[in-house]
Design an enzyme around this catalytic site. Sequence first.
Site, mmCIF file in Angstrom:
data_model
loop_
_atom_site.group_PDB
_atom_site.id
_atom_site.type_symbol
_atom_site.label_atom_id
_atom_site.label_comp_id
_atom_site.label_asym_id
_atom_site.label_seq_id
_atom_site.Cartn_x
_atom_site.Cartn_y
_atom_site.Cartn_z
ATOM 1 C CB VAL A 287 -0.975 -0.149 1.082
ATOM 2 C CG1 VAL A 287 -0.226 0.048 2.696
ATOM 3 C CG2 VAL A 287 -1.908 1.154 1.366
ATOM 4 C CD GLU A 288 2.739 5.175 -3.400
ATOM 5 O OE1 GLU A 288 3.345 6.114 -3.692
ATOM 6 O OE2 GLU A 288 2.933 4.248 -3.391
ATOM 7 C CE LYS B 232 4.737 2.456 -1.465
ATOM 8 N NZ LYS B 232 4.730 1.254 -2.222
ATOM 9 C CB SER C 32 2.936 6.058 -7.872
ATOM 10 O OG SER C 32 2.273 6.340 -6.819
ATOM 11 C CG HIS D 205 6.409 4.613 -10.878
ATOM 12 N ND1 HIS D 205 5.959 5.727 -11.308
ATOM 13 C CD2 HIS D 205 5.137 3.890 -10.426
ATOM 14 C CE1 HIS D 205 4.729 5.919 -11.512
ATOM 15 N NE2 HIS D 205 4.420 4.862 -10.911
ATOM 16 C CG ASN E 41 -2.273 -1.339 -13.212
ATOM 17 O OD1 ASN E 41 -1.934 -2.408 -13.617
ATOM 18 N ND2 ASN E 41 -3.594 -1.077 -12.356
ATOM 19 C CG ASN F 127 2.721 9.550 -10.791
ATOM 20 O OD1 ASN F 127 1.766 9.539 -11.587
ATOM 21 N ND2 ASN F 127 3.064 8.756 -9.932
#
Length: 729
Positions: free
Chosen positions: A401-402, A407, A429, A450, A453, A500
């Site tokens: 999970v971000e 992390k 990301s 990175h 998707n 991003n």
Amino acid sequence: MLYKGDTLYLDWLEDGIAELVFDAPGSVNKLDTATVASLGEAIGVLEQQSDLKGLLLRSNKAAFIVGADITEFLSLFLVPEEQLSQWLHFANSVFNRLEDLPVPTIAAVNGYALGGGCECVLATDYRLATPDLRIGLPETKLGIMPGFGGSVRMPRMLGADSALEIIAAGKDVGADQALKIGLVDGVVKAEKLIEGAMAILRQAINGDLDWKAKRQPKQEPLKLSKIEATMSFTIAKGMVAQTAGKHYPAPITAVKTIEAAARFGREEALNLENKSFVPLAHTNEARALVGIFLNDQYVKGKAKKLTKDVETPKQAAVLGAGIMGGGIAYQSAWKGVPVVMKDINDKSLTLGMTEAAKLLNKQLERGKIDGLKLAGVISTIHPTLDYAGFDRVDIVVEAVVENPKVKKAVLAETEQKVRQDTVLASNTSTIPISELANALERPENFCGMHFFNPVHRMPLVEIIRGEKSSDETIAKVVAWASKMGKTPIVVNDCPGFFVNRVLFPYFAGFSQLLRDGADFRKIDKVMEKQFGWPMGPAYLLDVVGIDTAHHAQAVMAAGFPQRMQKDYRDAIDALFDANRFGQKNGLGFWRYKEDSKGKPKKEEDAAVEDLLAEVSQPKRDFSEEEIIARMMIPMVNEVVRCLEEGIIATPAEADMALVYGLGFPPFHGGAFRWLDTLGSAKYLDMAQQYQHLGPLYEVPEGLRNKARHNEPYYPPVEPARPVGDLKTA
């Protein structure tokens, strides 16, 4: 030796049979201007041989001819139209003379025969190939069309339908398909290629094969009835218009040229090809698409150079299953690197394995693999709830999970379970890699990786160098990404990295337009139909996930508060607060329902208007020009800042990251190519009209300097030499 040039030679084989061998310095043969000139000289020698009985063409390389030398294209396309036309006439005279030799000819074709390489063998009477053949005419993918007679000879050899399918789509085909449609006359094992070609040639010389009858159709009008021609070309034009659209003029031009030339013999048909090719070569689209090809070669060459001294990882691991983890595991296993996939619960592992199995089953359904191959690949993905086998892995990518706390905890725990030399990477990301590295004892063994998707489709992988990432770590991760069939681009660390970081200013431009009363449907339509994005910003946000974008927006605002911190509640906030997360829960800017194929189909939803009204001024109309400017200026400014700050190393890498990671319209070539085409001074004038909208619209100083001095971002290209010089290159 009858003739020896720098890239080919001509010699006797036996009893009046000569061989013309393409043997350029380096690893591949290319049909560059010098080789075309040399080929003309060699044919001139053959024309003087009174005892010539037959000619064999072959290659001394692993591939016959990979195509024209595309590095020459940009300079060749700057030659005035009349001179370019003259050179094409000269080049075609060479292939006509090859085709008109008073003896049978055969090409022994191994590996690739693409573009000019394909057009060269079309000028011979017979073609014998090896099983590794890839033959075709990819020119329309470069914004042009065949220019060495391919649009004339191929339809007359294969029939209109098969030729149109190859030429309009820029396709190449393998040996079996080439044999089926008549593009080659036979397929033999590589070790039998020359022997087989000589046997065919002897039969033609002896009169057992009618080589003159084989040659004749290529020099006559296309044999099609009026009804057949109408059907073939009408269908082809309709399909091309639907798939290529107005931004890609080459495919429809090729179809119309073949149609117009159908009623003529070779000479007039070649003149029509010439008249169509030359204007295409001078389009911005051709320059952009050729630029993408060259940039792709540069990026891949840079990755190859970076990894020359490291071993490709032999065993990988993924932390976090689910859709993303399963996609990464599938891609690694599919390309031959076994992978351990770890998660903390069975449900996620099942989801990850299901994702990998689904992707493999699609390959099975398409006939790309058989059941044995499927079972073999899936058996190299090992799901686990613990760290069993992690002592054997060379590289681990974290895809949980971000959340920086999660992390950091996962990475720190994993570091204790792997070897001292194992590389760790994070698939974050937006979160800075150097921040995550603080949790590790060996930060030099850690970097960002990175993926985009869906993993199996998106070609880009951003490799993020943290403050303490070692060169060896970066090289190993680049090697794994390359092994997975991806295009790795190394960037330096910052919030959002490159892709991003430049995407969210684009979304900010969208939010400001909505705030000021623009309709999101019109914005999407303009950005898709006029600028050329595969999907507009509203649809893209629904696909990415409104919740994901909302979180990433906060990360970017914290990282770049002077530009990305907003002082108003925007459309993303409104949809997020209403639990409209996009396709993932069926509600976003649109409502989504599954179609007959199980894919989400968007529908209008009146409820979204009330939500947007809370964060927008009364609706008003915006011109297409203003929508494009207000969407693109924030993105382009941020792209330039990334180059100036050293986040991305070169304009070429930036443009490829945008094309491969975001779907930046290829016919624009990327942000820097678009800037160069537009002109930095013109861009500056456009941006200054909107600088009142805030810091995102303020042009970086480096770009202002470019505008003052009228300097491009890509090195200027000089026109090719005068046409007379090219003929004797």
